[in-house]
Design a protein around this motif. Structure first.
Motif, PDB file in Angstrom:
ATOM      1  N   GLN A  54       0.888  -1.171   0.000  1.00  0.00           N
ATOM      2  CA  GLN A  54       0.000   0.000   0.000  1.00  0.00           C
ATOM      3  C   GLN A  54       0.918   1.210   0.000  1.00  0.00           C
ATOM      4  O   GLN A  54       1.450   1.609   1.033  1.00  0.00           O
ATOM      5  CB  GLN A  54      -0.913  -0.063   1.225  1.00  0.00           C
ATOM      6  N   PHE A  55       1.135   1.760  -1.201  1.00  0.00           N
ATOM      7  CA  PHE A  55       2.234   2.710  -1.359  1.00  0.00           C
ATOM      8  C   PHE A  55       1.885   4.123  -0.924  1.00  0.00           C
ATOM      9  O   PHE A  55       2.603   4.738  -0.146  1.00  0.00           O
ATOM     10  CB  PHE A  55       2.742   2.706  -2.804  1.00  0.00           C
ATOM     11  N   ASN A  56       0.819   4.645  -1.424  1.00  0.00           N
ATOM     12  CA  ASN A  56       0.510   6.053  -1.133  1.00  0.00           C
ATOM     13  C   ASN A  56      -0.995   6.283  -1.286  1.00  0.00           C
ATOM     14  O   ASN A  56      -1.558   5.950  -2.325  1.00  0.00           O
ATOM     15  CB  ASN A  56       1.277   6.952  -2.110  1.00  0.00           C
ATOM     16  N   ASN A  57      -1.634   6.822  -0.224  1.00  0.00           N
ATOM     17  CA  ASN A  57      -3.075   7.086  -0.336  1.00  0.00           C
ATOM     18  C   ASN A  57      -3.393   8.562  -0.106  1.00  0.00           C
ATOM     19  O   ASN A  57      -4.447   8.902   0.403  1.00  0.00           O
ATOM     20  CB  ASN A  57      -3.894   6.188   0.606  1.00  0.00           C
ATOM     21  N   ALA A  58      -2.465   9.439  -0.540  1.00  0.00           N
ATOM     22  CA  ALA A  58      -2.701  10.875  -0.352  1.00  0.00           C
ATOM     23  C   ALA A  58      -3.972  11.328  -1.061  1.00  0.00           C
ATOM     24  O   ALA A  58      -4.790  12.034  -0.485  1.00  0.00           O
ATOM     25  CB  ALA A  58      -1.498  11.672  -0.865  1.00  0.00           C
ATOM     26  N   ILE A  59      -4.167  10.905  -2.304  1.00  0.00           N
ATOM     27  CA  ILE A  59      -5.290  11.492  -3.063  1.00  0.00           C
ATOM     28  C   ILE A  59      -6.503  10.559  -3.165  1.00  0.00           C
ATOM     29  O   ILE A  59      -7.504  10.916  -3.776  1.00  0.00           O
ATOM     30  CB  ILE A  59      -4.845  11.959  -4.470  1.00  0.00           C
ATOM     31  N   GLY A  60      -6.430   9.368  -2.595  1.00  0.00           N
ATOM     32  CA  GLY A  60      -7.573   8.456  -2.633  1.00  0.00           C
ATOM     33  C   GLY A  60      -7.158   7.102  -2.096  1.00  0.00           C
ATOM     34  O   GLY A  60      -5.993   6.893  -1.737  1.00  0.00           O
ATOM     35  N   PRO A  61      -8.109   6.150  -1.999  1.00  0.00           N
ATOM     36  CA  PRO A  61      -7.767   4.810  -1.506  1.00  0.00           C
ATOM     37  C   PRO A  61      -6.642   4.186  -2.342  1.00  0.00           C
ATOM     38  O   PRO A  61      -6.528   4.463  -3.536  1.00  0.00           O
ATOM     39  CB  PRO A  61      -9.062   4.010  -1.719  1.00  0.00           C
ATOM     40  N   PHE A  62      -5.855   3.322  -1.704  1.00  0.00           N
ATOM     41  CA  PHE A  62      -4.833   2.594  -2.466  1.00  0.00           C
ATOM     42  C   PHE A  62      -5.534   1.885  -3.620  1.00  0.00           C
ATOM     43  O   PHE A  62      -6.633   1.345  -3.450  1.00  0.00           O
ATOM     44  CB  PHE A  62      -4.143   1.546  -1.591  1.00  0.00           C
ATOM     45  N   LYS A  63      -4.889   1.860  -4.784  1.00  0.00           N
ATOM     46  CA  LYS A  63      -5.525   1.239  -5.956  1.00  0.00           C
ATOM     47  C   LYS A  63      -4.440   0.699  -6.849  1.00  0.00           C
ATOM     48  O   LYS A  63      -3.478   1.409  -7.172  1.00  0.00           O
ATOM     49  CB  LYS A  63      -6.349   2.315  -6.705  1.00  0.00           C
ATOM     50  N   GLY A  64      -4.580  -0.548  -7.282  1.00  0.00           N
ATOM     51  CA  GLY A  64      -3.604  -1.148  -8.195  1.00  0.00           C
ATOM     52  C   GLY A  64      -3.830  -2.643  -8.251  1.00  0.00           C
ATOM     53  O   GLY A  64      -4.472  -3.220  -7.371  1.00  0.00           O
ATOM     54  N   GLY A  65      -3.302  -3.271  -9.294  1.00  0.00           N
ATOM     55  CA  GLY A  65      -3.630  -4.658  -9.591  1.00  0.00           C
ATOM     56  C   GLY A  65      -2.911  -5.682  -8.735  1.00  0.00           C
ATOM     57  O   GLY A  65      -2.043  -5.375  -7.908  1.00  0.00           O
ATOM     58  N   LEU A  66      -3.310  -6.943  -8.958  1.00  0.00           N
ATOM     59  CA  LEU A  66      -2.659  -8.108  -8.370  1.00  0.00           C
ATOM     60  C   LEU A  66      -2.015  -8.884  -9.516  1.00  0.00           C
ATOM     61  O   LEU A  66      -2.654  -9.108 -10.547  1.00  0.00           O
ATOM     62  CB  LEU A  66      -3.692  -9.001  -7.676  1.00  0.00           C
ATOM     63  N   ARG A  67      -0.767  -9.283  -9.333  1.00  0.00           N
ATOM     64  CA  ARG A  67      -0.071 -10.069 -10.365  1.00  0.00           C
ATOM     65  C   ARG A  67       0.231 -11.454  -9.830  1.00  0.00           C
ATOM     66  O   ARG A  67       0.821 -11.581  -8.747  1.00  0.00           O
ATOM     67  CB  ARG A  67       1.227  -9.353 -10.763  1.00  0.00           C
ATOM     68  N   PHE A  68      -0.174 -12.491 -10.573  1.00  0.00           N
ATOM     69  CA  PHE A  68       0.191 -13.874 -10.219  1.00  0.00           C
ATOM     70  C   PHE A  68       1.170 -14.377 -11.274  1.00  0.00           C
ATOM     71  O   PHE A  68       0.783 -14.658 -12.422  1.00  0.00           O
ATOM     72  CB  PHE A  68      -1.044 -14.794 -10.204  1.00  0.00           C
ATOM     73  N   HIS A  69       2.424 -14.488 -10.910  1.00  0.00           N
ATOM     74  CA  HIS A  69       3.449 -14.947 -11.869  1.00  0.00           C
ATOM     75  C   HIS A  69       4.643 -15.434 -11.049  1.00  0.00           C
ATOM     76  O   HIS A  69       4.959 -14.843 -10.005  1.00  0.00           O
ATOM     77  CB  HIS A  69       3.864 -13.774 -12.780  1.00  0.00           C
ATOM     78  N   PRO A  70       5.329 -16.505 -11.506  1.00  0.00           N
ATOM     79  CA  PRO A  70       6.438 -17.036 -10.701  1.00  0.00           C
ATOM     80  C   PRO A  70       7.557 -16.031 -10.432  1.00  0.00           C
ATOM     81  O   PRO A  70       8.314 -16.182  -9.470  1.00  0.00           O
ATOM     82  CB  PRO A  70       6.958 -18.229 -11.520  1.00  0.00           C
TER      83      PRO A  70
END
Ligand code: NDP
Length: 440
Positions: free
Chosen positions: A69-85
């Motif tokens: 959860q990198f930065n929530n200054a301007i809104g809720p944390f948002k970003g994808g999930l990656r499943f890869h080895p």
């Protein structure tokens, strides 16, 4: 660097951004005083967790799960999930860091985050993928929420995985809320979300080409990848009158001089999304050339294939310096990144030294997360917008991002430089907000 010497992808992303933020230092002494640059590179919170699950042979497997959860200054944390080895903390941090600036560029209220696992969905049955997703959500659910952190898909996480993740979240929370985006249309998803990253990348390329009075009609377009982003980039290039000549997966590259027309594009969607097969099958079906073990950019360089526009839509660092030189030598005038950080720093220097139109991923592929933002708006207002309405908003957002990049580049003395423009435009808004909040 001293704290995390092994996080090379994260350092690469931070260095690329920090170099271009130089002009903001003199203009905004408050950013220096408030240590915004230092605070920007430190995630708000990092969660790493165990994901145990049972495979079809009844054996226990263990993977590692991440949410940064990198930065929530301007809104809720948002970003994808990656499943890869290949997933590790460095990759999730680089993606989460880029996401802060990308989400800011969309003008929507979204902070930056990213997550995933080293789980490989390839070769797994639906039952195995489901049990893995349920175990992953069994821990993730306590860290996310519609106003806290809203994950989505990325490499290896498409409609099937989002369905299993969301179904389990709903079960254990007893809540039907917009906590994930990329949902099926029947249960709260948005029309155009699956198409959005690919379409948006092509819209961005079109905007860049227009600055030189050119459009996509009759252009030869090289696309890498064969997944979500690549598929809809192919669809949109066809609609705009271009000819797509390539596609690849992690084992081979296809060059189709006849062009990957809409029917062949549908074949790729069925092959990759339903049958989950290898792209080499395309070569047998359509009598196209297949190059085992080489990516699209290797083949273009070695075979001297003419290309007007390149849309890398596979993964990070797929284009190195030699590949970039190969594209220049073969006539490429425009590169718009559908993937995140697909070009190495050396490759970017080659593009810029040769005056190519170069659109960095955080600007050109922002259509995906922008449409996720539109999905969140529809969920909270309990409305569903039409396909045309969402596509129209996506097009306007991509035009807006393109303009913000050019305006910021010019305002900070780097006219026409999309890299500097995207970084500064995304950063200044987040930085001003962090200053306003004080030291928190
Ligand atoms: P998918 O999993 O749907 O597709 C990824 C494709 O790239 C697959 O065809 C995969 O091959 C191929 N690929 C992966 N690694 C390599 C490699 N090393 N060499 C060659 N081909 C490779 O993912 P997406 O299409 O969703 O994501 C692609 C890129 O776009 C990523 O960088 C992602 O972060 C970025 N992105 C995605 C967004 C989205 O909305 N989905 C939003 C913004 C950015 P194989 O079939 O063999 O696995």
């Amino acid at each position: 660097r001293q704290m995390d010497p092994d996080q090379k992808e994260f350092h690469q992303a931070v260095e690329e951004v920090m170099e271009t933020l130089e002009p903001t230092v003199d203009r905004h002494p408050e950013f220096v005083k408030m240590k915004i640059y230092e605070r920007l590179v430190e995630p708000e919170r990092t969660v790493i967790f165990r994901v145990p699950w049972v495979d079809d042979r009844n054996e226990v497997q263990v993977n590692r799960g991440f949410r940064v959860q990198f930065n929530n200054a301007i809104g809720p944390f948002k970003g994808g999930l990656r499943f890869h080895p290949s997933v590790n903390l460095s990759i999730i941090k680089f993606l989460g860091f880029e996401q802060i600036l990308k989400n800011s560029l969309t003008t929507l209220a979204m902070g930056g985050g990213k997550g995933g696992s080293d789980f490989d969905p390839k070769g797994k049955s639906d039952g195995e993928v489901m049990r893995f997703c349920q175990s992953f959500m069994r821990e993730l659910f306590r860290h996310i929420g519609p106003e806290t952190d809203v994950p989505a898909g990325d490499i290896g996480v498409g409609g099937r995985e989002i369905g299993y993740l969301y179904g389990y979240y709903k079960k254990i929370r007893n809540d039907h809320t917009g906590v994930l985006t990329g949902k099926g249309i029947e249960y709260g998803g948005s029309l155009i979300r699956p198409e959005a990253t690919g379409y948006g990348t092509v819209y961005f390329a079109t905007e860049m080409l227009a600055t030189r009075g050119i459009d996509l009609k009759g252009k030869r377009v090289a696309i890498s990848g064969a997944g979500n982003v690549a598929q809809f980039a192919i669809e949109k290039v066809n609609q705009m009158g271009g000819t797509v000549i390539s596609v690849c997966d992690s084992t081979s590259t296809i060059i189709d001089e006849q062009g990957i027309d809409p029917e062949k594009c549908r074949y790729i969607m069925e092959l990759k999304n339903i049958r989950r097969g290898r792209i080499s099958e395309y070569a047998d079906t359509y009598k196209a050339a297949c190059f085992e073990g080489d990516n699209v950019w290797d083949v273009i360089r070695k075979e001297g294939i003419k290309v007007d526009v390149a849309l890398p839509c596979a993964t990070q660092n797929e284009i190195d310096e030699g590949h970039a030189q190969g594209l220049v030598n073969n006539g490429c005038i425009c590169v718009a990144e559908g993937a995140n950080m697909p070009s190495s720093p050396e490759a970017i220097r080659v593009f810029q030294a040769n005056n190519l139109l170069y659109g960095p991923g955080k600007a050109s592929n922002a259509g995906g997360v922008a449409t996720s933002g539109l999905e969140m708006s529809q969920n909270s207002s309990k409305l569903s917008w039409s396909r045309d309405e969402v596509d129209g908003k996506l097009l306007n957002i991509m035009k807006g991002i393109h303009k913000s990049c050019l305006d910021a580049a010019e305002a900070y003395g780097k006219k026409g430089d999309y890299v500097t423009g995207a970084n500064i435009a995304g950063f200044v808004k987040v930085a001003k907000t962090m200053v306003a909040y004080g030291v928190v």
